[in-house]
Design a protein around this motif. Structure first.
Motif, short mmCIF file in Angstrom:
data_model
loop_
_atom_site.label_atom_id
_atom_site.label_comp_id
_atom_site.label_asym_id
_atom_site.label_seq_id
_atom_site.Cartn_x
_atom_site.Cartn_y
_atom_site.Cartn_z
N HIS A 133 0.84 -1.20 0.00
CA HIS A 133 0.00 0.00 0.00
C HIS A 133 0.88 1.25 0.00
O HIS A 133 0.63 2.20 -0.77
CB HIS A 133 -0.91 -0.01 1.24
N ASP A 184 -10.30 -0.47 7.35
CA ASP A 184 -10.59 0.87 7.85
C ASP A 184 -9.48 1.85 7.47
O ASP A 184 -9.21 2.82 8.17
CB ASP A 184 -10.76 0.82 9.38
N GLY A 185 -8.85 1.59 6.32
CA GLY A 185 -7.82 2.49 5.81
C GLY A 185 -6.56 2.51 6.64
O GLY A 185 -5.93 3.55 6.81
N ARG A 224 -6.22 1.87 9.94
CA ARG A 224 -6.51 2.60 11.18
C ARG A 224 -5.36 2.45 12.17
O ARG A 224 -4.84 1.37 12.40
CB ARG A 224 -7.80 2.05 11.81
N LEU A 243 -3.86 8.47 9.48
CA LEU A 243 -4.99 7.55 9.37
C LEU A 243 -5.34 7.10 10.78
O LEU A 243 -4.78 6.15 11.30
CB LEU A 243 -4.62 6.37 8.48
#
Length: 537
Positions: free
Chosen positions: A462, A520-521, A523, A536
């Protein structure tokens, strides 16, 4: 590169990823980073593949997970490999690692004989500066420790330890060619290595004295040879089997029995317990009633069934009480039980003694052996230290893992371990570790490692995709995760009265938690680059 161990005089190599450790965890990571085209290198302290198995050479060393589960889930590897035993011995595991090399050609990305002595994050470049004992330096963007929870041997501070004139050896550093046959041998410790050494050398030594502090609730291994043709036919189900392993509490394809012990009759329980015992291995723990680890009465019933099985094999009543006490010294299953073949039978031999260290401590070592608190001097040719490892944070004592300001990770953890997901630490950007502090502990090693490995690979991918140069867990996230660790510990019959070292929920729960963080990105993480940053939370 894999065989070159000379110090480099060139500018340090800048890589995407450096992994420390060439066991299952490190190899799984390497495999996936190579597939994605990242520049990656493993630094391995030893001279070959295998992780802990490379230096585990004591007599009788073998796996306590069943062979279908104790391997990588990479199809190229498992499709052409078959095991010879249900619970493979150390030599077969090492041969498996060579099969991995023949299949994947991973050694070209590994630098052997490269013990890492320091790693420090550089704020200016957002890279780690990693140095090995021989002076090799490398600058990766991401730094991953895959050295496991048990890589630093523990030797208790025995008085006059150096005075013994015979051979003293730790099970973690067993010398090749050591002969125990016909010798007077002491084994200190009855954990996994102690059990395996005792049952292996017990029938051949002149005299054996076992020093035990806590009895091991060892389970019947029920070892057996495996049929090659049957294994090959079963491989059509391997993809489903590996996925199923991640859905269970302990990382195997089998699960707890979905019924409370108290909802059964005594006859039903007895027959069920007998079936689990006959199945062998971990089944009596992993497949048992759903409440034996949460209800003390249910736990006691499992314990007394186990005790009866041991007392059937051990003849002397006093020896029975030492090995399987009438009053359980700790909840059944709260410590990882070992698997045994003939361990309890050894204690029926007339040349075998057991010293209960809770009743009579070791006072000191002497030139000829060990003196106990009752004044008795026990004479030995060989003393075996089966005293385990400095687990979880222990391996970090020889690695100076430092934040940009020079703070060592052990300084950060001096008043308690804080991490996010048992893989990342606030203040140590771009750093990940596997199978360490606050990671799941009571599960099949390869399954747990791959759950964590996949998450780390996804997180780094990512960052690379979005051109972030820095990943860091927030302080708030690690405080929240520590709170969860403490809550899970408090609910468990196996709760620790000191610092809980691992995640005491089950592996499936842990996997869901990791997935939720990703969905949740990410988190609880901050991703940033030189041109912008975003939190984030």
């Amino acid at each position: 590169m894999s065989q070159n161990t000379a110090p480099s005089t060139q500018t340090p190599e800048e890589l995407d990823v450096v992994i420390v450790g060439a066991g299952y965890s490190g190899i799984h990571q390497l495999y996936h980073y190579r597939k994605q085209g990242y520049s990656v290198r493993i630094l391995e302290a030893e001279s070959d593949l295998g992780g802990a198995w490379w230096w585990t050479r004591y007599p009788g060393a073998r796996v306590d997970s069943e062979s279908p589960f104790y391997q990588l889930s990479i199809e190229e590897v498992w499709k052409d490999w078959v095991w010879t035993e249900r619970f493979p011995c150390r030599d077969e595991v090492c041969e498996y690692y060579q099969h991995v090399e023949r299949t994947l050609g991973i050694k070209k990305n590994i630098r052997f004989n490269s013990r890492v002595v320091s790693a420090r994050f550089d704020d200016a470049s957002s890279r780690w500066v990693i140095t090995t004992k021989d002076g090799f330096v490398v600058h990766p963007r991401f730094f991953i420790l895959a050295i496991g929870a048990a890589s630093k041997p523990h030797t208790p501070p025995f008085a006059d330890f150096q005075s013994f004139k015979g051979i003293c050896v730790h099970t973690a550093s067993w010398p090749e060619g050591l002969v125990t046959k016909g010798k007077r041998v002491a084994v200190i410790g009855t954990g996994a290595s102690g059990v395996q050494v005792i049952q292996s050398i017990g029938p051949e030594v002149k005299h054996l004295t076992v020093f035990q502090r806590t009895p091991n609730y060892a389970l019947a291994m029920q070892q057996q040879k495996l049929d090659k043709e049957i294994q090959q036919k079963s491989k059509r189900l391997f993809p489903d089997m590996f996925r199923r392993c991640r859905q269970t509490p302990n990382g195997y394809s089998f699960d707890r029995y979905p019924k409370s012990l108290h909802a059964t009759t005594s006859e039903e329980r007895l027959l069920f317990f007998e079936d689990l015992w006959t199945a062998g291995g971990w089944r009596f723990v992993t497949n048992n009633y759903m409440d034996i680890f949460s209800d003390q009465a249910a736990n006691d019933e499992a314990y007394f069934f186990w005790r009866n099985k041991i007392c059937e094999r051990v003849h002397d009543p006093m020896m029975q009480e030492k090995l399987a006490p009438t009053s359980p010294p700790y909840p059944f299953g709260s410590k990882r039980p070992s698997l045994e073949i003939n361990y309890y039978d050894v204690f029926n031999q007339p040349n075998v003694d057991l010293v209960d260290l809770t009743q009579c401590e070791i006072s000191k070592f002497t030139p000829s052996g060990i003196q106990t608190a009752d004044g008795v001097e026990h004479t030995f040719d060989i003393i075996v230290l089966a005293t385990g490892f400095h687990t979880f944070t222990g391996p970090y004592t020889d690695l100076k893992v430092q934040a940009a300001d020079g703070t060592d990770i052990l300084e950060k953890w001096a008043n308690g371990v804080y991490s996010h997901l048992g893989m990342t630490v606030h203040g140590f950007p771009n750093f990940f570790y596997m199978y360490g502090p606050q990671s799941p502990g009571a599960c099949n090693g390869p399954t747990c490692s791959e759950v964590q490995s996949d998450w780390i690979v996804g997180c780094i991918s990512h960052a690379m995709k979005h051109r972030f140069t820095r990943i860091e867990a927030t302080r708030e996230a690690e405080i929240e995760y520590r709170r969860l660790i403490l809550e899970l510990n408090a609910r468990s019959l196996s709760r620790s009265t000191s610092e809980p070292t691992n995640f005491k929920g089950d592996l499936a729960q842990y996997g869901r938690l990791c997935a939720e963080v990703t969905e949740d990105g990410y988190r609880g993480f901050v991703f940033s680059s030189q041109v912008e940053s975003r939190a984030l939370l």
